[in-house]
Design an enzyme around this catalytic site. Structure first.
Site, PDB file in Angstrom:
ATOM      1  CE  LYS A   1     -23.184 -62.942  -4.971  1.00 16.93           C
ATOM      2  NZ  LYS A   1     -23.156 -60.690  -5.224  1.00 16.93           N
TER       3      LYS A   1
ATOM      4  CG  ASP B   1     -18.521 -57.750  -4.408  1.00 12.60           C
ATOM      5  OD1 ASP B   1     -18.181 -58.599  -4.408  1.00 12.60           O
ATOM      6  OD2 ASP B   1     -19.897 -57.446  -4.231  1.00 12.60           O
TER       7      ASP B   1
ATOM      8  CD  GLN C   1     -26.189 -58.636  -6.461  1.00 14.16           C
ATOM      9  OE1 GLN C   1     -25.181 -58.977  -5.443  1.00 14.16           O
ATOM     10  NE2 GLN C   1     -25.640 -59.013  -7.688  1.00 14.16           N
TER      11      GLN C   1
END
Ligand code: GUN
Length: 298
Positions: free
Chosen positions: A54, A121, A98
């Site tokens: 990422k 997200d 994460q």
């Protein structure tokens, strides 16, 4: 029928180029460099690889990014403080925590602590609620990427029977919500299968578009797939393989060989959905930077 391979790697490259143009424009017009903060708790090797990929993608498109690494035994308050500090840090327009988090950390309260305007997200309840209402600003990267794979390869979900296997908060549920919305790139009839489903094969056989997000290798077999279906494989499963240097190979949730003889189109693993998840995270980070400048679109 031999399936057309839906190349997520190539499409992700196209989308990253579009993102790079957006980043350059924001820098030029507003003097702002879109920034992404990644929070990595613990030392799970797969999570570390995801976060590294990422960050690399951010660098490539001219974004600013930084990873905040916390130990595997980090206390709830430690992770919470990290998120609260990042909420206030104007260098970062997007915050990515994460998942999964270690067991001593309550995932829900960490997600709820993220500023919804930085939730790239799309998993904060505020953003999930907006998706439910059909007016999302941030759609989680994997379902957003799948929608792009479908639409940009000429597989418009409108009117299609879509079957989603899996009901996770980050893939299955938002996938179903996204494709059932009224409007372009959606308008499908969506069915969700999960561990409580009794007759999964009967249901999947009705799918014009089948999304497998189960997290177990090769569970979608050819007998579960309709001739001419479009098959999207979200699985990234590690299968032991002594012949590989790293000791494992990656396999999807779909039994690729036999299913690709029957499907009209299929995503490979790797090189299908995975690269798109990262590309859409970048798209969301540009959106977050725009929101920080202009506010949410009405
Ligand atoms: N873990 C697996 N997939 C994802 C994702 O898309 N976002 C985050 N934050 N964690 C994940």
């Amino acid at each position: 029928m031999t399936a057309n391979i839906l190349d997520g790697k190539a499409l992700a490259e196209t989308i990253r180029a579009e993102v790079a143009t957006g980043v350059a424009e924001i820098k030029e017009k507003h003097g702002v460099t879109p920034g992404l903060a990644a929070v990595l708790v613990g030392d799970d090797p797969a999570s570390a690889i995801y976060v590294r990929n990422k960050r690399r993608a951010c660098d490539e498109v001219g974004m600013f990014s930084e990873t905040f690494e916390l130990p595997a035994d980090a206390a709830q308050d430690h992770v919470l403080k990290c998120v609260q500090d990042l909420n206030k840090d104007s260098r970062f327009h997007g915050i990515l925590v994460q998942l999964p988090l270690p067991p001593q950390v309550d995932e829900r309260s960490i997600i709820e602590a993220i500023d919804p305007n930085k939730d790239v997200d799309g998993i904060h309840p505020f953003n999930v609620g907006k998706l439910v209402q059909g007016r999302p600003d941030f759609v989680p990267g994997t379902p957003a990427g799948i929608q792009q794979i479908l639409v940009r390869n000429g597989h418009d979900p409108a009117g299609a029977n879509v079957v989603v296997c899996g009901r996770s908060d980050i893939v299955g549920k938002p996938m179903a919500l996204l494709l059932m919305q009224r409007g372009a790139g959606a308008n499908a009839t969506v069915t969700v299968c999960h561990t409580g489903t009794k007759n999964m094969a009967e249901i999947t056989r009705e799918a014009d578009i089948l999304v497998a997000a189960i997290g177990k290798a090769n569970v979608i077999t050819a007998d579960m797939v309709k001739e001419g279906a479009v098959v999207i494989d979200v699985g990234i499963n590690r299968v032991d393989d002594e012949t590989r240097k790293r000791g494992y190979r990656l396999e999807g949730d779909v039994d690729f060989g036999p299913v690709s003889e029957k499907a009209a189109a299929i995503t490979p693993v790797p090189g299908g959905v995975g690269p798109m998840t990262i590309a859409m995270l970048l798209v969301n980070t540009v959106t977050a930077a725009r929101i920080s400048i202009h506010g949410r679109p009405s």
